[in-house]
Write an enzyme that holds these catalytic residues in place. Structure first.
Site, PDB file in Angstrom:
ATOM      1  N   LYS A  36       0.842  -1.202   0.000  1.00  0.00           N
ATOM      2  CA  LYS A  36       0.000   0.000   0.000  1.00  0.00           C
ATOM      3  C   LYS A  36       0.873   1.247   0.000  1.00  0.00           C
ATOM      4  CE  LYS A  36      -0.297  -0.110   5.058  1.00  0.00           C
ATOM      5  NZ  LYS A  36      -1.127  -0.549   6.201  1.00  0.00           N
ATOM      6  N   TYR A 268      13.957  30.746   6.846  1.00  0.00           N
ATOM      7  CA  TYR A 268      12.766  31.450   7.329  1.00  0.00           C
ATOM      8  C   TYR A 268      12.763  31.613   8.839  1.00  0.00           C
ATOM      9  CZ  TYR A 268      10.597  30.742   2.734  1.00  0.00           C
ATOM     10  OH  TYR A 268      10.316  30.749   1.401  1.00  0.00           O
TER      11      TYR A 268
HETATM   12  C1  LIG Z   1      -0.379  -1.518   6.834  1.00  0.00           C
HETATM   13  C2  LIG Z   1      -0.952  -2.747   7.333  1.00  0.00           C
HETATM   14  C3  LIG Z   1      -0.150  -3.868   7.610  1.00  0.00           C
HETATM   15  C4  LIG Z   1       1.355  -3.815   7.578  1.00  0.00           C
HETATM   16  O1  LIG Z   1       1.784  -3.219   8.801  1.00  0.00           O
HETATM   17  P1  LIG Z   1       3.323  -3.078   9.141  1.00  0.00           P
HETATM   18  O2  LIG Z   1       3.326  -2.564  10.541  1.00  0.00           O
HETATM   19  O3  LIG Z   1       3.882  -2.089   8.188  1.00  0.00           O
HETATM   20  O4  LIG Z   1       3.915  -4.412   8.995  1.00  0.00           O
HETATM   21  C5  LIG Z   1      -0.778  -5.053   7.969  1.00  0.00           C
HETATM   22  N1  LIG Z   1      -2.111  -5.119   8.055  1.00  0.00           N
HETATM   23  C6  LIG Z   1      -2.913  -4.062   7.818  1.00  0.00           C
HETATM   24  C7  LIG Z   1      -4.372  -4.201   7.956  1.00  0.00           C
HETATM   25  C8  LIG Z   1      -2.360  -2.843   7.471  1.00  0.00           C
HETATM   26  O5  LIG Z   1      -3.162  -1.801   7.254  1.00  0.00           O
END
Ligand SMILES: *Cc1c(COP(=O)(O)O)cnc(C)c1O
Length: 409
Positions: A36, A268
């Site tokens: 993702k 800034y």
């Molecule tokens: C993002 C996500 C993961 C992966 O989590 P990590 O901590 O990056 O390993 C697993 N399950 C779900 C539902 C997630 O949203």
């Protein structure tokens, strides 16, 4: 080759090797690489391909469009997607052979309808809220939806292949909610099995749970941050403690270098003032590129995010701007415009890491890598060295498309 004076170098060989190391931590489970958020900022498709090359058999995508993009690129393996709202392209997902999560009664109705329209059997994972308090069905709702799902399964519209959930405190393995959630999950699984569901995959563990709690591995582990070589439990150990290597190196070329006097005010709001005559360098990366503004350096005694320059660990001086930050190179520094600096990478030889940036900005390493801006070019080191026949002539670097890549360890 992009003329952008900065890049995120993504070592796909490290990514594949991280997947192999993680699979060894969970020998009884299949591995889902979570890709993702554009592969946590590393690039959706390259990350997915490298993860499959490393032995992952599943890919996880929060968004439907990411799942469809994987299939459109011809990427195989199982794909699960889990975060969608009414109007989602469920029929396309089913036709693309993507597994879908069901986290609410309306979602089951929508998936069943999409499956009927497409004439295919949709593979469904029922998501239980075992105590995270986010997406997923509370156990009583889950039990009703399970019964409805099994009726739709009997008609051939869907197959209930999974029951799953997510932990609230996986990164604090001793937290009492971990055991509590695991029990609620075990009950949900047992209930489904009593009702006659033939579950293919029960899954609860993310990276942190996979590395710290074998009792929740079940049939499938969902690995995100660890695939990218960052520790999900920094208090317990860095990547090396788990056999992981950070995949992304963020580097840039100094745009300008200039000599300034003591008492010179920088960037800034003049949050940083030089204490002696010194050399300032301008690094062409800013908050639009994902450099957190919270990692600004205010006054010399509150250093900002780390920047490695010629073997020295320096820091952001003054405010992080949209496109650039300033680094105090120190009196007599020899750097010139065009010299390479590293914001974070593998941490080899004391170099800074995404975890260091997370600490400087009061956040987690996940946010550092996922927010690297879309305009920052990604340069890929391939999973395997190019075949000898593909190399024209001897002496070619291992990856011809990588520039400035020396010293990455
Ligand atoms: C993002 C996500 C993961 C992966 O989590 P990590 O901590 O990056 O390993 C697993 N399950 C779900 C539902 C997630 O949203």
């Amino acid at each position: 080759m992009s003329s952008y004076p900065a890049r995120a170098v993504v070592d796909l060989a490290a990514l594949a090797s991280n997947v192999r190391a993680l699979a060894a931590h969970a020998p009884t489970a299949q591995v889902m690489a979570v890709v993702k958020a554009d592969g946590y900022g590393h690039g959706l498709l390259p990350a997915a391909r490298a993860a499959l090359a490393g032995g992952a058999t599943w890919l996880g995508a929060a968004q439907a469009d990411e799942a469809l993009a994987l299939r459109a690129a011809g990427i195989g393996g199982r794909v699960l997607t889990w975060l969608y709202a009414p109007g989602a392209p469920l029929r396309q997902l089913v036709e693309a052979d993507v597994d879908v999560s069901v986290a609410a009664p309306w979602a089951l109705d929508a998936v069943v309808a999409a499956a009927r329209e497409s004439g295919r059997t949709a593979r469904v994972h029922l998501k239980v809220d075992t105590g995270l308090g986010r997406n997923g069905m509370l156990p009583s709702v889950y039990r009703d939806v399970l019964d409805a799902a099994l009726r739709a399964q009997a008609e051939g519209a869907i197959a209930v292949v999974g029951v799953w959930s997510h932990l609230a405190f996986a990164d604090e393995p001793q937290h009492p909610t971990v055991v509590e959630q695991a029990q609620v999950f075990a009950d949900a699984v047992a209930h489904a099995e009593q009702r006659g569901a033939a579950l293919e995959v029960r899954h609860l563990a993310n990276s942190a749970a996979t590395l710290t709690n074998p009792t929740v591995h079940y049939d499938l582990v969902r690995l995100g941050i660890a695939v990218y070589g960052l520790s999900p439990v920094p208090r317990l150990g860095g990547p090396e403690a788990f056999g992981l290597v950070p995949v992304m190196t963020l580097e840039a070329e100094l745009a300008t270098v200039k000599e300034v006097p003591a008492g010179f005010c920088v960037s800034y709001a003049h949050a940083y003032t030089t204490t002696e005559p010194t050399m300032l360098g301008v690094v062409p990366l800013g908050y639009a590129d994902g450099i957190p503004r919270h990692a600004s350096g205010a006054l010399p005694e509150h250093p900002g995010g780390p920047i490695q320059v010629g073997g020295r660990r320096l820091a952001v001086a003054g405010r992080v701007c949209m496109d650039q930050v300033v680094v105090d190179l120190g009196p007599g520094a020899r750097e010139v415009a065009g010299d390479r600096v590293e914001l974070f990478g593998t941490g080899a030889e004391g170099g800074p890491t995404a975890e260091d940036w997370a600490r400087a900005a009061g956040t987690i390493s996940y946010e550092i890598v996922t927010r690297v801006g879309a305009r920052v070019p990604r340069v890929y080191i391939p999973t395997t060295p190019p075949a000898a026949s593909a190399l024209r002539g001897a002496g070619e670097p291992r990856s011809a498309d990588v520039t400035g890549g020396e010293g990455r360890g």
